[in-house]
Write a protein that holds these residues in place. Structure first.
Motif, PDB file in Angstrom:
ATOM      1  N   TYR A  91     -46.460 -36.520  71.009  1.00 24.95           N
ATOM      2  CA  TYR A  91     -45.559 -36.668  69.862  1.00 24.95           C
ATOM      3  C   TYR A  91     -46.029 -37.774  68.923  1.00 24.95           C
ATOM      4  CZ  TYR A  91     -41.281 -37.720  67.250  1.00 24.95           C
ATOM      5  OH  TYR A  91     -40.371 -37.959  66.253  1.00 24.95           O
ATOM      6  N   GLU A  92     -46.378 -38.918  69.501  1.00 25.65           N
ATOM      7  CA  GLU A  92     -46.839 -40.030  68.675  1.00 25.65           C
ATOM      8  C   GLU A  92     -48.180 -39.709  68.021  1.00 25.65           C
ATOM      9  OE1 GLU A  92     -45.145 -42.526  67.834  1.00 25.65           O
ATOM     10  OE2 GLU A  92     -43.520 -42.656  69.291  1.00 25.65           O
ATOM     11  N   ALA A  93     -49.027 -38.950  68.726  1.00 24.59           N
ATOM     12  CA  ALA A  93     -50.300 -38.532  68.131  1.00 24.59           C
ATOM     13  C   ALA A  93     -50.050 -37.607  66.946  1.00 24.59           C
ATOM     14  CB  ALA A  93     -51.164 -37.831  69.175  1.00 24.59           C
ATOM     15  N   GLY A  94     -49.055 -36.725  67.091  1.00 23.31           N
ATOM     16  CA  GLY A  94     -48.681 -35.839  65.990  1.00 23.31           C
ATOM     17  C   GLY A  94     -48.158 -36.610  64.800  1.00 23.31           C
ATOM     18  N   LYS A  95     -47.335 -37.619  65.066  1.00 25.88           N
ATOM     19  CA  LYS A  95     -46.823 -38.465  63.984  1.00 25.88           C
ATOM     20  C   LYS A  95     -47.960 -39.197  63.278  1.00 25.88           C
ATOM     21  CE  LYS A  95     -43.294 -41.115  64.751  1.00 25.88           C
ATOM     22  NZ  LYS A  95     -42.382 -42.070  65.426  1.00 25.88           N
ATOM     23  N   SER A  96     -48.899 -39.713  64.053  1.00 26.83           N
ATOM     24  CA  SER A  96     -50.036 -40.426  63.465  1.00 26.83           C
ATOM     25  C   SER A  96     -50.870 -39.501  62.585  1.00 26.83           C
ATOM     26  CB  SER A  96     -50.913 -41.022  64.574  1.00 26.83           C
ATOM     27  OG  SER A  96     -50.211 -42.000  65.305  1.00 26.83           O
ATOM     28  N   PHE A  97     -51.024 -38.257  63.059  1.00 29.12           N
ATOM     29  CA  PHE A  97     -51.782 -37.275  62.271  1.00 29.12           C
ATOM     30  C   PHE A  97     -51.124 -37.046  60.915  1.00 29.12           C
ATOM     31  CE2 PHE A  97     -51.999 -32.812  60.912  1.00 29.12           C
ATOM     32  CZ  PHE A  97     -53.364 -32.703  60.659  1.00 29.12           C
ATOM     33  N   PHE A  98     -49.807 -36.859  60.928  1.00 31.60           N
ATOM     34  CA  PHE A  98     -49.088 -36.612  59.673  1.00 31.60           C
ATOM     35  C   PHE A  98     -49.053 -37.853  58.788  1.00 31.60           C
ATOM     36  CE2 PHE A  98     -46.972 -33.012  62.001  1.00 31.60           C
ATOM     37  CZ  PHE A  98     -47.458 -32.016  61.163  1.00 31.60           C
ATOM     38  N   GLN A  99     -48.977 -39.030  59.403  1.00 27.48           N
ATOM     39  CA  GLN A  99     -49.004 -40.267  58.618  1.00 27.48           C
ATOM     40  C   GLN A  99     -50.344 -40.425  57.902  1.00 27.48           C
ATOM     41  OE1 GLN A  99     -48.051 -43.024  61.733  1.00 27.48           O
ATOM     42  NE2 GLN A  99     -45.855 -43.027  61.285  1.00 27.48           N
ATOM     43  N   ASP A 100     -51.437 -40.145  58.623  1.00 31.02           N
ATOM     44  CA  ASP A 100     -52.766 -40.214  58.006  1.00 31.02           C
ATOM     45  C   ASP A 100     -52.912 -39.157  56.918  1.00 31.02           C
ATOM     46  OD1 ASP A 100     -53.401 -42.246  59.731  1.00 31.02           O
ATOM     47  OD2 ASP A 100     -54.467 -40.962  61.168  1.00 31.02           O
ATOM     48  N   PRO A 124     -45.704 -40.798  44.111  1.00 37.49           N
ATOM     49  CA  PRO A 124     -46.173 -40.242  45.380  1.00 37.49           C
ATOM     50  C   PRO A 124     -45.631 -40.975  46.587  1.00 37.49           C
ATOM     51  CG  PRO A 124     -47.985 -40.393  43.816  1.00 37.49           C
ATOM     52  CD  PRO A 124     -46.822 -41.088  43.190  1.00 37.49           C
ATOM     53  N   GLU A 125     -45.507 -42.295  46.541  1.00 38.13           N
ATOM     54  CA  GLU A 125     -44.971 -43.042  47.665  1.00 38.13           C
ATOM     55  C   GLU A 125     -43.513 -42.684  47.911  1.00 38.13           C
ATOM     56  OE1 GLU A 125     -47.705 -47.067  47.116  1.00 38.13           O
ATOM     57  OE2 GLU A 125     -45.521 -47.172  47.182  1.00 38.13           O
ATOM     58  N   ILE A 126     -42.777 -42.439  46.861  1.00 42.76           N
ATOM     59  CA  ILE A 126     -41.364 -42.114  47.012  1.00 42.76           C
ATOM     60  C   ILE A 126     -41.186 -40.738  47.615  1.00 42.76           C
ATOM     61  CG2 ILE A 126     -39.218 -41.714  45.734  1.00 42.76           C
ATOM     62  CD1 ILE A 126     -40.211 -43.758  43.675  1.00 42.76           C
ATOM     63  N   THR A 127     -41.949 -39.775  47.181  1.00 40.04           N
ATOM     64  CA  THR A 127     -41.768 -38.411  47.656  1.00 40.04           C
ATOM     65  C   THR A 127     -42.372 -38.190  49.037  1.00 40.04           C
ATOM     66  OG1 THR A 127     -43.811 -37.751  46.522  1.00 40.04           O
ATOM     67  CG2 THR A 127     -41.737 -37.444  45.339  1.00 40.04           C
ATOM     68  N   VAL A 128     -43.361 -38.974  49.410  1.00 45.71           N
ATOM     69  CA  VAL A 128     -44.006 -38.779  50.704  1.00 45.71           C
ATOM     70  C   VAL A 128     -43.164 -39.354  51.833  1.00 45.71           C
ATOM     71  CG1 VAL A 128     -45.970 -39.568  52.106  1.00 45.71           C
ATOM     72  CG2 VAL A 128     -46.358 -38.620  49.850  1.00 45.71           C
ATOM     73  N   SER A 129     -42.272 -40.282  51.555  1.00 45.23           N
ATOM     74  CA  SER A 129     -41.551 -40.965  52.617  1.00 45.23           C
ATOM     75  C   SER A 129     -40.041 -40.791  52.552  1.00 45.23           C
ATOM     76  CB  SER A 129     -41.886 -42.470  52.573  1.00 45.23           C
ATOM     77  OG  SER A 129     -43.266 -42.664  52.619  1.00 45.23           O
ATOM     78  N   PRO A 130     -39.525 -39.551  52.596  1.00 43.57           N
ATOM     79  CA  PRO A 130     -38.093 -39.368  52.580  1.00 43.57           C
ATOM     80  C   PRO A 130     -37.466 -39.774  53.900  1.00 43.57           C
ATOM     81  CG  PRO A 130     -39.183 -37.259  52.889  1.00 43.57           C
ATOM     82  CD  PRO A 130     -40.244 -38.272  52.635  1.00 43.57           C
ATOM     83  N   GLU A 131     -38.256 -39.779  54.975  1.00 40.93           N
ATOM     84  CA  GLU A 131     -37.773 -40.228  56.269  1.00 40.93           C
ATOM     85  C   GLU A 131     -38.493 -41.523  56.615  1.00 40.93           C
ATOM     86  OE1 GLU A 131     -35.385 -38.752  57.792  1.00 40.93           O
ATOM     87  OE2 GLU A 131     -35.291 -36.885  56.661  1.00 40.93           O
ATOM     88  N   HIS A 132     -38.040 -42.199  57.690  1.00 42.92           N
ATOM     89  CA  HIS A 132     -38.739 -43.411  58.096  1.00 42.92           C
ATOM     90  C   HIS A 132     -40.065 -43.033  58.746  1.00 42.92           C
ATOM     91  CE1 HIS A 132     -37.040 -42.160  61.882  1.00 42.92           C
ATOM     92  NE2 HIS A 132     -37.653 -43.128  62.514  1.00 42.92           N
ATOM     93  N   ASP A 133     -40.923 -44.010  58.928  1.00 41.21           N
ATOM     94  CA  ASP A 133     -42.298 -43.830  59.418  1.00 41.21           C
ATOM     95  C   ASP A 133     -43.153 -43.052  58.422  1.00 41.21           C
ATOM     96  OD1 ASP A 133     -41.767 -45.218  61.709  1.00 41.21           O
ATOM     97  OD2 ASP A 133     -41.426 -43.449  62.947  1.00 41.21           O
ATOM     98  N   GLY A 134     -42.660 -42.859  57.201  1.00 40.45           N
ATOM     99  CA  GLY A 134     -43.442 -42.173  56.184  1.00 40.45           C
ATOM    100  C   GLY A 134     -43.598 -40.688  56.413  1.00 40.45           C
TER     101      GLY A 134
END
Length: 329
Positions: free
Chosen positions: A310-319, A25-35
Motif C-alpha cells: 500500500y505504501e509503495a503504491g502511495k509512493s508511486f502515485f506521489q512520484d 497544479p499544486e492545488i489540483t494535484v493534492s485534493p487529499e492529504h499526502d498529495g
C-alpha cells in the motif's frame, strides 16, 4: 529619476504575468492529504488487499478448517493435523479452494477500506500524527464500510475452503445459497464480523502508526532507504497483536458462515451469544481460541505485505503526481 522609474515599474512584465496558473497544479494535484487523489488511495489499497490475501491464502484455509470444528474433517487445533487433513482430502490444491471468491472480494473491499481510512484520518487527526484515537476511530469507520463489501464473498470463500465442500465453485455456491438460504445468508456474520474487525482494526491501525513512527525515530537519517522495512515491520507487529486479541470473535464468525455445511452446527437465531455459549459448552473456553496460531501466522506477514504494498503504491502515485506537476510548471 523618480518620475522615470514610476512608469517603467507600471509597465513591468511582472505585473502582466498571471500568478495563479503557476500554482494551480499544486492545488489540483493534492485534493487529499499526502498529495494523492481519493481514487489513488483506492487503487493502492485494492492492489495491497489482493496481494496480501492471495499470498497468505493457504494459511487462511488452515485457520478456517480448524475453526469450523465439530463434524468437519478438522477437529483439532493442531496446525499439523489440519495440513494433513487438507492434503488427504484434496491434495495441494485444497489449500487454494475458494481463492476465486477471495480475489473478487478483496480488491473492492480494500479499496473502500484504505480510502475511507485515509479520508477519516485526515478529518479526525487534524494534522496531528500522534493522535492514536483518531487512527483507531478511522480504522473502525473503514472496517464498517469495507465489511459490507467483503462479507458476502468471505462467506463463499469459507464454505469453499472446507474439506468435502459440496460446492463446485464460486458461482455454484452463490446460486445454491441464494436458492436454499436466501440473500440474508450472505450477511449472517456481518454483525459479528464488524464487532470483530472494529477492535481488530482499532488495535491494528493505532499499533501500526505508533510502531511506524517509533521505527522512524530510531534511525531518522535512513528512513528513506529503509522505508519498505519500516512499513513491513510495523505492519507485522500490528497484525499479530490485533489477530491475537480478536481470535474468539473470529471463531464465532467462522461458525456462522459455515453453519449447516459439511456437518457443522446450524444455529437457531445466529446471535453471537448463542454461538459463544454453544462453543464453550461443547469445547470449553479453549474452543474460542481455535486457530489462533494460523490466524497470527496469517495476519503478521499479511499485514506486512499489505502495508508495504500500500505504501509503495502511495509512493508511486506521489512520484507520478510530482512528475506531472513539474511537467506542467
Amino acid at each position: 529619476m523618480a518620475t522615470d522609474a514610476s512608469p517603467k515599474f507600471k509597465k513591468s512584465d511582472l505585473i502582466a504575468v498571471p500568478q495563479p496558473p503557476d500554482y494551480q497544479p499544486e492545488i489540483t494535484v493534492s485534493p487529499e492529504h499526502d498529495g494523492l487523489h481519493f481514487w489513488q488511495f483506492m487503487i493502492a489499497g485494492s492492489i495491497a488487499g489482493v496481494v496480501e490475501h492471495m499470498a497468505m491464502f493457504p494459511v487462511d484455509t488452515i485457520k478456517t478448517q480448524m475453526q469450523a470444528m465439530v463434524s468437519c474433517p478438522v477437529k483439532s487445533a493442531s496446525v499439523k493435523q489440519a495440513v494433513q487433513s487438507i492434503l488427504k482430502s484434496d491434495g495441494p490444491i485444497g489449500f487454494y479452494r475458494g481463492i476465486g471468491a477471495m480475489g473478487l472480494g478483496a480488491g473492492p473491499a480494500h479499496a473502500v477500506y484504505f480510502s475511507v481510512y485515509e479520508f477519516c484520518k485526515k478529518r479526525f487527526s487534524r494534522g496531528n500524527p500522534n493522535n492514536h484515537v483518531a487512527h483507531a476511530v478511522s480504522g473502525v469507520f473503514a472496517t464498517i464500510a469495507s465489511d459490507a463489501v467483503f462479507t458476502p464473498m468471505d462467506m463463499v470463500k469459507q464454505r469453499l475452503q472446507l474439506s468435502s465442500s459440496p460446492y463446485m465453485g464460486v458461482w455454484d455456491c452463490v446460486k445454491r445459497v441464494l436458492r436454499e438460504e436466501g440473500i440474508r445468508a450472505f450477511y449472517a456474520s456481518y454483525r459479528t464480523t464488524v464487532l470483530m474487525n472494529a477492535p481488530f482494526t482499532a488495535v491494528h491501525f493505532a499499533t501500526y502508526e505508533a510502531a511506524k513512527r517509533g521505527l522512524m525515530e530510531v534511525s531518522p537519517e535512513s528512513v528513506s532507504d529503509e522505508r519498505l522495512v519500516v512499513h513491513a515491520t510495523a505492519g507485522a507487529v500490528a497484525g499479530a497483536l490485533a489477530a491475537a486479541v480478536t481470535t474468539p470473535l473470529d471463531v464465532v464468525k467462522t461458525q456462522l458462515q459455515c453453519q449447516g455445511v459439511c456437518g457443522c452446527d446450524r444455529y437457531v437465531n445466529g446471535s453471537i451469544r448463542d454461538v459463544t455459549r454453544t462453543i464453550v459448552k461443547r469445547d470449553g473456553y479453549v474452543g474460542l481460541m481455535r486457530g489462533w496460531m494460523p490466524r497470527m501466522l496469517f495476519h503478521a506477514p499479511a499485514a506486512a505485505i499489505c502495508w508495504s504494498t500500500y505504501e509503495a503504491g502511495k509512493s508511486f502515485f506521489q512520484d507520478l503526481n510530482t512528475s506531472s506537476n513539474d511537467n506542467v510548471t
